[in-house]
Write a protein that holds these residues in place. Structure first.
Motif, PDB file in Angstrom:
ATOM      1  N   HIS A  11       0.802  -1.219   0.000  1.00 32.68           N
ATOM      2  CA  HIS A  11       0.000   0.000   0.000  1.00 32.68           C
ATOM      3  C   HIS A  11       0.838   1.273   0.000  1.00 32.68           C
ATOM      4  O   HIS A  11       0.287   2.370  -0.104  1.00 32.68           O
ATOM      5  CB  HIS A  11      -0.945   0.008   1.212  1.00 32.68           C
ATOM      6  CG  HIS A  11      -1.990  -1.041   1.124  1.00 32.68           C
ATOM      7  ND1 HIS A  11      -2.332  -1.836   2.188  1.00 32.68           N
ATOM      8  CD2 HIS A  11      -2.764  -1.445   0.093  1.00 32.68           C
ATOM      9  CE1 HIS A  11      -3.272  -2.675   1.810  1.00 32.68           C
ATOM     10  NE2 HIS A  11      -3.551  -2.463   0.558  1.00 32.68           N
ATOM     11  N   LEU A  12       2.157   1.151   0.120  1.00 29.85           N
ATOM     12  CA  LEU A  12       3.008   2.327   0.259  1.00 29.85           C
ATOM     13  C   LEU A  12       2.859   3.299  -0.909  1.00 29.85           C
ATOM     14  O   LEU A  12       2.681   4.504  -0.701  1.00 29.85           O
ATOM     15  CB  LEU A  12       4.473   1.896   0.425  1.00 29.85           C
ATOM     16  CG  LEU A  12       5.477   3.004   0.689  1.00 29.85           C
ATOM     17  CD1 LEU A  12       5.126   3.805   1.944  1.00 29.85           C
ATOM     18  CD2 LEU A  12       6.878   2.398   0.814  1.00 29.85           C
ATOM     19  N   ALA A  13       2.912   2.817  -2.132  1.00 31.93           N
ATOM     20  CA  ALA A  13       2.808   3.713  -3.288  1.00 31.93           C
ATOM     21  C   ALA A  13       1.463   4.435  -3.314  1.00 31.93           C
ATOM     22  O   ALA A  13       1.396   5.632  -3.604  1.00 31.93           O
ATOM     23  CB  ALA A  13       3.020   2.939  -4.584  1.00 31.93           C
ATOM     24  N   GLY A  14       0.403   3.735  -2.995  1.00 29.97           N
ATOM     25  CA  GLY A  14      -0.917   4.355  -2.982  1.00 29.97           C
ATOM     26  C   GLY A  14      -1.044   5.420  -1.917  1.00 29.97           C
ATOM     27  O   GLY A  14      -1.632   6.484  -2.145  1.00 29.97           O
ATOM     28  N   VAL A  15      -0.505   5.147  -0.745  1.00 27.24           N
ATOM     29  CA  VAL A  15      -0.532   6.144   0.332  1.00 27.24           C
ATOM     30  C   VAL A  15       0.253   7.381  -0.093  1.00 27.24           C
ATOM     31  O   VAL A  15      -0.212   8.509   0.052  1.00 27.24           O
ATOM     32  CB  VAL A  15       0.018   5.552   1.648  1.00 27.24           C
ATOM     33  CG1 VAL A  15       0.290   6.636   2.672  1.00 27.24           C
ATOM     34  CG2 VAL A  15      -0.957   4.527   2.201  1.00 27.24           C
ATOM     35  N   VAL A  16       1.451   7.168  -0.641  1.00 31.34           N
ATOM     36  CA  VAL A  16       2.254   8.307  -1.089  1.00 31.34           C
ATOM     37  C   VAL A  16       1.519   9.081  -2.181  1.00 31.34           C
ATOM     38  O   VAL A  16       1.463  10.314  -2.155  1.00 31.34           O
ATOM     39  CB  VAL A  16       3.658   7.853  -1.549  1.00 31.34           C
ATOM     40  CG1 VAL A  16       4.424   8.989  -2.219  1.00 31.34           C
ATOM     41  CG2 VAL A  16       4.442   7.305  -0.357  1.00 31.34           C
ATOM     42  N   ALA A  17       0.919   8.380  -3.131  1.00 29.87           N
ATOM     43  CA  ALA A  17       0.185   9.051  -4.212  1.00 29.87           C
ATOM     44  C   ALA A  17      -0.982   9.861  -3.677  1.00 29.87           C
ATOM     45  O   ALA A  17      -1.352  10.884  -4.266  1.00 29.87           O
ATOM     46  CB  ALA A  17      -0.305   8.020  -5.229  1.00 29.87           C
ATOM     47  N   SER A  18      -1.553   9.451  -2.555  1.00 30.31           N
ATOM     48  CA  SER A  18      -2.664  10.203  -1.982  1.00 30.31           C
ATOM     49  C   SER A  18      -2.202  11.507  -1.338  1.00 30.31           C
ATOM     50  O   SER A  18      -3.020  12.393  -1.084  1.00 30.31           O
ATOM     51  CB  SER A  18      -3.402   9.355  -0.941  1.00 30.31           C
ATOM     52  OG  SER A  18      -2.678   9.268   0.276  1.00 30.31           O
ATOM     53  N   LEU A  19      -0.893  11.628  -1.094  1.00 32.52           N
ATOM     54  CA  LEU A  19      -0.352  12.783  -0.387  1.00 32.52           C
ATOM     55  C   LEU A  19       0.329  13.804  -1.286  1.00 32.52           C
ATOM     56  O   LEU A  19       0.736  14.866  -0.815  1.00 32.52           O
ATOM     57  CB  LEU A  19       0.666  12.304   0.666  1.00 32.52           C
ATOM     58  CG  LEU A  19       0.111  11.381   1.739  1.00 32.52           C
ATOM     59  CD1 LEU A  19       1.255  10.791   2.560  1.00 32.52           C
ATOM     60  CD2 LEU A  19      -0.875  12.120   2.621  1.00 32.52           C
ATOM     61  N   THR A  48      -0.299  -2.695  -6.177  1.00 35.68           N
ATOM     62  CA  THR A  48       0.311  -1.460  -6.673  1.00 35.68           C
ATOM     63  C   THR A  48      -0.399  -0.965  -7.933  1.00 35.68           C
ATOM     64  O   THR A  48      -0.612   0.236  -8.102  1.00 35.68           O
ATOM     65  CB  THR A  48       1.815  -1.687  -6.958  1.00 35.68           C
ATOM     66  OG1 THR A  48       2.435  -2.196  -5.780  1.00 35.68           O
ATOM     67  CG2 THR A  48       2.504  -0.400  -7.364  1.00 35.68           C
ATOM     68  N   ALA A  49      -0.777  -1.886  -8.787  1.00 31.68           N
ATOM     69  CA  ALA A  49      -1.378  -1.500 -10.070  1.00 31.68           C
ATOM     70  C   ALA A  49      -2.856  -1.106  -9.959  1.00 31.68           C
ATOM     71  O   ALA A  49      -3.336  -0.289 -10.744  1.00 31.68           O
ATOM     72  CB  ALA A  49      -1.242  -2.645 -11.076  1.00 31.68           C
ATOM     73  N   GLN A  50      -3.567  -1.649  -8.986  1.00 26.28           N
ATOM     74  CA  GLN A  50      -5.010  -1.439  -8.902  1.00 26.28           C
ATOM     75  C   GLN A  50      -5.366  -0.218  -8.063  1.00 26.28           C
ATOM     76  O   GLN A  50      -5.955  -0.322  -6.997  1.00 26.28           O
ATOM     77  CB  GLN A  50      -5.675  -2.694  -8.330  1.00 26.28           C
ATOM     78  CG  GLN A  50      -5.576  -3.893  -9.221  1.00 26.28           C
ATOM     79  CD  GLN A  50      -6.272  -3.681 -10.552  1.00 26.28           C
ATOM     80  OE1 GLN A  50      -7.346  -3.099 -10.630  1.00 26.28           O
ATOM     81  NE2 GLN A  50      -5.663  -4.153 -11.617  1.00 26.28           N
ATOM     82  N   MET A  51      -5.026   0.952  -8.588  1.00 23.20           N
ATOM     83  CA  MET A  51      -5.328   2.203  -7.892  1.00 23.20           C
ATOM     84  C   MET A  51      -6.648   2.776  -8.403  1.00 23.20           C
ATOM     85  O   MET A  51      -6.978   2.624  -9.577  1.00 23.20           O
ATOM     86  CB  MET A  51      -4.199   3.204  -8.128  1.00 23.20           C
ATOM     87  CG  MET A  51      -2.901   2.832  -7.435  1.00 23.20           C
ATOM     88  SD  MET A  51      -3.065   2.766  -5.654  1.00 23.20           S
ATOM     89  CE  MET A  51      -3.527   4.452  -5.295  1.00 23.20           C
ATOM     90  N   PRO A  52      -7.376   3.465  -7.529  1.00 25.37           N
ATOM     91  CA  PRO A  52      -8.627   4.081  -7.978  1.00 25.37           C
ATOM     92  C   PRO A  52      -8.345   5.253  -8.913  1.00 25.37           C
ATOM     93  O   PRO A  52      -7.282   5.888  -8.833  1.00 25.37           O
ATOM     94  CB  PRO A  52      -9.268   4.554  -6.670  1.00 25.37           C
ATOM     95  CG  PRO A  52      -8.135   4.729  -5.722  1.00 25.37           C
ATOM     96  CD  PRO A  52      -7.107   3.712  -6.111  1.00 25.37           C
ATOM     97  N   GLY A  53      -9.296   5.537  -9.782  1.00 29.64           N
ATOM     98  CA  GLY A  53      -9.155   6.659 -10.694  1.00 29.64           C
ATOM     99  C   GLY A  53      -8.857   7.954  -9.951  1.00 29.64           C
ATOM    100  O   GLY A  53      -9.432   8.223  -8.900  1.00 29.64           O
ATOM    101  N   GLY A  54      -7.922   8.724 -10.475  1.00 32.76           N
ATOM    102  CA  GLY A  54      -7.577  10.006  -9.893  1.00 32.76           C
ATOM    103  C   GLY A  54      -6.379   9.968  -8.963  1.00 32.76           C
ATOM    104  O   GLY A  54      -5.859  11.010  -8.574  1.00 32.76           O
ATOM    105  N   ILE A  55      -5.927   8.785  -8.585  1.00 36.82           N
ATOM    106  CA  ILE A  55      -4.749   8.631  -7.729  1.00 36.82           C
ATOM    107  C   ILE A  55      -3.799   7.660  -8.444  1.00 36.82           C
ATOM    108  O   ILE A  55      -3.662   6.490  -8.078  1.00 36.82           O
ATOM    109  CB  ILE A  55      -5.100   8.083  -6.321  1.00 36.82           C
ATOM    110  CG1 ILE A  55      -6.222   8.853  -5.671  1.00 36.82           C
ATOM    111  CG2 ILE A  55      -3.858   8.070  -5.424  1.00 36.82           C
ATOM    112  CD1 ILE A  55      -5.867  10.298  -5.312  1.00 36.82           C
TER     113      ILE A  55
END
Length: 168
Positions: free
Chosen positions: A71-79, A103-110
């Motif tokens: 989840h690290l990349a997703g958390v960083v992308a949210s910030l 890592t690949a399955q991120m919601p749209g916009g992030i």
């Protein structure tokens, strides 16, 4: 503001063997990087503080390396709105497939740009970060082109050695 740099975050120091491939590419291309251990799950506050601080100091791209739930990349992308490149690490019982999908399955916009699992992914993440920075840095663009030429020349040299060895 200081010169742009790449922030490399890894979920565990056990990821360092794969992460070293990214560090080597950045050093070869003379792009400064910072490397930190931050966990999306175990150190969310510290991760948040680091990303915000790195953003403020001129971080051009984040490379996030994590295994398993990844989840690290997703958390960083949210910030941040800076590019985030996720490197799935081949740990755990699924050999990185779980990390790749997380890592690949991120919601749209992030968005998180996701590269291959493991060392090759880390290397490509560094190249991708450099290509992003090179959009505004002609000197880095030239270093990337020279690196690509050297890689091609190496392949051709290896082929010539093989052909000689085979008597072709």
């Amino acid at each position: 503001m200081s010169k742009p740099f790449v922030a490399i975050l890894m979920g565990s120091d056990a990821d360092l063997p794969e992460v070293e491939a990214a560090i080597d590419v950045l050093r070869t291309l003379n792009v400064h990087c910072e490397v930190r251990v931050h966990s999306a799950h175990r150190t969310p506050d510290a991760t948040h503080r680091y990303v915000k601080d790195a953003d403020f100091r001129g971080c051009a791209a984040f490379i996030c390396c994590a295994g398993m739930a990844a989840h690290l990349a997703g958390v960083v992308a949210s910030l941040t709105i800076k590019p985030v490149i996720g490197v799935p690490i081949d740990t755990g019982p699924l050999d990185g497939l779980d990390a790749l999908l997380s890592t690949a399955q991120m919601p749209g916009g992030i968005p998180v740009a996701t590269v291959a699992i493991g060392e090759a992914g880390a290397q490509n993440a560094a190249y991708l970060a450099c290509q992003i920075i090179a959009l505004g840095d002609a000197d880095l663009a030239e270093r990337l082109k020279a690196d690509r030429r050297a890689s091609a020349e190496d392949v051709l040299a290896r082929n010539a050695i093989l052909q000689k060895k085979l008597g072709a």
